[in-house]
Design an enzyme around this catalytic site. Structure first.
Site, PDB file in Angstrom:
ATOM      1  N   GLU A 141       0.790  -1.224   0.000  1.00 27.73           N
ATOM      2  CA  GLU A 141       0.000   0.000   0.000  1.00 27.73           C
ATOM      3  C   GLU A 141       0.830   1.285   0.000  1.00 27.73           C
ATOM      4  O   GLU A 141       0.336   2.326  -0.425  1.00 27.73           O
ATOM      5  CB  GLU A 141      -0.929  -0.006   1.222  1.00 27.73           C
TER       6      GLU A 141
ATOM      7  N   SER B  41     -52.875 -22.459  24.257  1.00 26.85           N
ATOM      8  CA  SER B  41     -52.930 -23.524  25.262  1.00 26.85           C
ATOM      9  C   SER B  41     -51.688 -23.625  26.128  1.00 26.85           C
ATOM     10  O   SER B  41     -51.678 -24.410  27.091  1.00 26.85           O
ATOM     11  CB  SER B  41     -53.168 -24.870  24.565  1.00 26.85           C
TER      12      SER B  41
END
Length: 771
Positions: free
Chosen positions: A184, A463
């Site tokens: 870089e 339920s």
């Protein structure tokens, strides 16, 4: 002949000269002020604490001991899930293992736990079948316990989405620094923030190519862009970037800036989470700390720097591999790698962790639960910026089991062409005795952040409420499992004068039935008749105590589950039943450590008795009957011979499919439905139950024990009626009832006297009506 300037022209020239001087001075002042402002911004933002440091969240550590229920192959899978790799034969280091016959040798990673620092250690794990037979240290002596470093499962990062795991300079591999500089910014160590030579070189390359082919930004400029600026490509922003880069270089040394770059640079996107820095990227891409990366893996990370989207290794593997090999070539050219080593690295595949849906140990649904629980004690800014470490209760094995069960079962349902489409699900696993949340699945795509159904999908529980109805009845003293209850039509006049006329799922009343059968087969009419008898307010209050929620309004429909709860709240409700009536608030956090590893908070066990233990034991026996005789019996093929308790639910118009159940050490709650609340065409036994059964089988959940609290006895009753009966002449079921309860006997099929001898003569006389 030269024309002389007139006085007016001389005055105009003088004015222009003064204006130009003033303009230049003003520009210099503005430029100086702007530069000073940039300098202040650079130093104030970059000095000291340079980043928001999200709290790092870790799973429960795996503790291995003699008798630990895992085979050698399963242990290898467990190590792989923790990012451990097979030793390559050349170097044996932390995070590696190797197998020899029935033994696995492992080198653990060092880790700072809440009880102190644990160094790396070498251990040998010997296996016998499906369990650990022995643990040995490096010299062959017995080890009492082997604790693996916990899995990193996520971070509590700020709302802007940046997540990182900061590396100290000593933790950064030298080869990574060499690769970044070589690829870089070759002149990094000599330039002063901006490299004119690199800019000129890039300009020539781009002009020849007719487009952008090479950048001239230095590492320092890239750091400025990532840390201070937005991504707009304008001349003004580039000038600002260059000035700030020079200012950074004036204030900080090169090594400091390089380390900042390594911790700041953007390296990928995981849903809403932006991956910043090589520390977190190493875990995300490869599932292991950066110090354990091989040469080819380090080169892959450096390849991604140029553009995490363009060089996404899951989407563009060939593109990434080509650039990785270029990085390796540059390293070899700089003498950082030998030619042979570079070639061996280039011959390697990318070795990414998992597939696109399994590429990290990140568990956003569970981490969201952690965040919510921590908010009671910590400000959001502390969680997002203070660098805390959070030790949690998540069991990676349980999480994997739950995710697989949800994923595979929903796919299976859809393959069968059943009415359900666009199915979603949620699952919660806990340890009933401690309230620890072992796993939490917030949706079908468990590894992606989004709507967390486990916490936020509040649906009618139907339920699932019935154990609370019957528990209230048993606690009242007027009922037990062998009681006869009426499953007959009922009309209830509501406050507005209208009539509520509930019905059974099959639209058929079943007459007088045993309470245990009413619970096992989920008869609505029986539950309403019993609930109206004991009082709706009593049931609503008991539900509140069991689940730790605000009591619902005492409307009769509550008796059939007209109460909306999340899967997590349902887990709290059923966890209290599983713990014998002792409510333990569900918890996902065990301890919080400061950046130095010192404990800030511990989260001890909290237990509160909220229901009678003997009454709960009776209801739980009824929930076992659900699995043996009722709506849960479909799970028998997945859980053969198991003694577990559970309850299924199918809400109105098949919108929701629930199942909640437990053994002695594991509880699981599963919801299956659709986000738009449309019908899924599945009842509880066809939708949620198979997922639940897969989870319990995968966890090898322990059976419920047969022992009951003092004051209860077990008797054989006819399943249909609840009458005492002999198994030789009736369809009976063993149930627990209070000692001394008056029980009716089935005519001509009563229990044999010798089977009741242990109950005592007085009880026997009472049953038979003898003098």
């Amino acid at each position: 002949m030269t024309r002389k300037k007139t006085p007016s022209r001389r005055r105009r020239t003088a004015r222009l000269r003064r204006f130009a001087v003033r303009a230049i001075v003003a520009a210099v002042v503005v430029l100086a002020g702007w530069t000073l402002w940039l300098d202040w911004r650079v130093t104030s933002q970059f000095e000291g604490s340079r980043w928001d440091l999200p709290a790092q969240v870790y799973a429960e550590p795996v503790e291995v001991y003699a008798g630990f229920p895992v085979s050698a192959g399963e242990f290898e899978n467990l190590l792989a899930a923790h990012g451990y790799r097979p030793a390559d034969g050349r170097t044996v280091r932390a995070g590696t293992w190797w197998r020899s016959g029935g033994s696995v040798r492992v080198v653990t990673r060092p880790f700072r736990f809440a009880d102190g620092e644990q160094p790396s250690q070498v251990a040998q794990v010997d296996f016998a079948g499906q369990a650990v037979a022995r643990l040995r240290g490096p010299r062959g002596g017995d080890l009492p316990l082997l604790r693996l470093d916990p899995m990193h499962i996520g971070s509590i990062f700020p709302s802007h989405g940046e997540d990182r795991l900061v590396l100290a300079p000593t933790e950064v591999p030298a080869l990574l620094e060499e690769a970044l500089v070589g690829v870089e910014d070759r002149r990094f160590w000599t330039h002063h923030g901006v490299d004119p030579e690199a800019i000129a070189r890039a300009a020539v390359v781009n002009l020849k190519a007719g487009g952008i082919r090479q950048g001239g930004s230095t590492l320092t400029q890239q750091l400025v862009k990532s840390y201070f600026l937005d991504s707009r490509q304008t001349l003004g922003r580039k000038i600002t970037e260059a000035v700030m880069a020079v200012l950074l270089e004036l204030h900080y040394d090169k090594q400091d800036l390089l380390n900042a770059y390594i911790n700041e640079i953007y390296l990928g996107q995981d849903g809403p989470r932006a991956i910043h820095g090589f520390g977190l990227a190493s875990l995300w891409y490869f599932g292991k700390p950066i110090g354990e990366l091989a040469v080819d893996e380090l080169a892959t990370l450096v390849a991604v720097v140029r553009g995490p989207s363009y060089y996404n290794p899951w989407k563009h593997p060939e593109r990434v591999r080509e650039r990785r090999d270029l990085v390796l070539e540059i390293l070899a050219g700089r003498g950082a790698l030998e030619e042979g080593e570079a070639q061996r690295a280039a011959d390697q595949p990318l070795k990414l962790r998992g597939g696109a849906g399994e590429r990290s140990g990140y568990h956003p649904a569970f981490v969201e639960l952690v965040r919510r629980q921590l908010k009671r004690d910590y400000a959001a800014s502390d969680l997002e910026t203070a660098g805390l470490t959070v030790m949690t209760t998540l069991d990676p094995r349980a999480q994997a089991v739950a995710e697989k069960a949800v994923r595979d079962r929903l796919a299976s349902i859809e393959r069968r062409g059943e009415p359900a489409t666009d199915l979603e699900a949620a699952a919660v696993l806990t340890r009933p005795a401690t309230g620890e949340v072992l796993a939490l699945v917030g949706g079908r795509e468990a590894r992606f952040a989004g709507f967390n159904r486990a916490l936020d999908a509040r649906r009618p529980i139907g339920s699932l409420v019935k154990p609370a109805v019957y528990l209230a009845a048993v606690e009242s003293g007027g009922y037990h499992l062998a009681s006869t209850v009426d499953d007959l039509p009922v009309q209830v006049t509501l406050d507005d004068g209208s009539l509520w006329t509930p019905s059974n799922f099959d639209n058929t009343p079943h007459g007088p039935v045993s309470l245990v059968r009413a619970l096992a087969e989920s008869y609505n009419l029986a539950a309403v008749n019993v609930g109206m008898d004991v009082g709706v307010a009593s049931v609503a209050g008991l539900l509140s105590d069991l689940a730790g929620i605000e009591a619902p309004p005492a409307y009769p429909a509550v008796l059939l589950g007209a109460v909306e709860m999340s899967p997590l709240e349902v887990a709290g409700f059923y966890g209290t039943l599983a713990a014998g009536g002792f409510r333990t608030p569900l918890r996902a956090v065990r301890a919080v450590l400061d950046p130095a590893g010192e404990p800030l908070s511990r989260y001890p066990l909290e237990v509160e008795p909220v229901a009678d233990a003997a009454a709960v034991a009776q209801v739980n026996r009824g929930l076992v009957a659900v699995m043996e005789r009722g709506t849960g019996r479909r799970a028998a093929s997945q859980l053969p011979g198991r003694r577990l308790a559970g309850k299924s639910v199918t809400s109105d118009e098949y919108r929701d499919s629930w199942f909640a159940g437990f053994g002695s050490d594991t509880l699981a709650v599963v919801w299956v439905g659709r986000d738009d609340n449309q019908s899924v065409g599945l009842n509880g036994s066809a939708g949620a139950l198979p997922v639940w059964a897969d989870i319990m089988a995968g966890m090898n959940a322990r059976d419920l024990g047969p022992r009951s609290p003092a004051g209860l006895v077990e008797v054989q009753v006819e399943y249909a009626s609840g009458l005492l009966a002999d198994p030789a002449c009736a369809d009976t079921l063993p149930v627990t009832v209070p000692d001394g309860a008056r029980l009716a006997v089935k005519p001509d099929c009563g229990p044999r006297p010798d089977s009741l001898a242990e109950r005592g003569l007085e009880w026997l006389k009472d049953i038979l009506g003898a003098d």
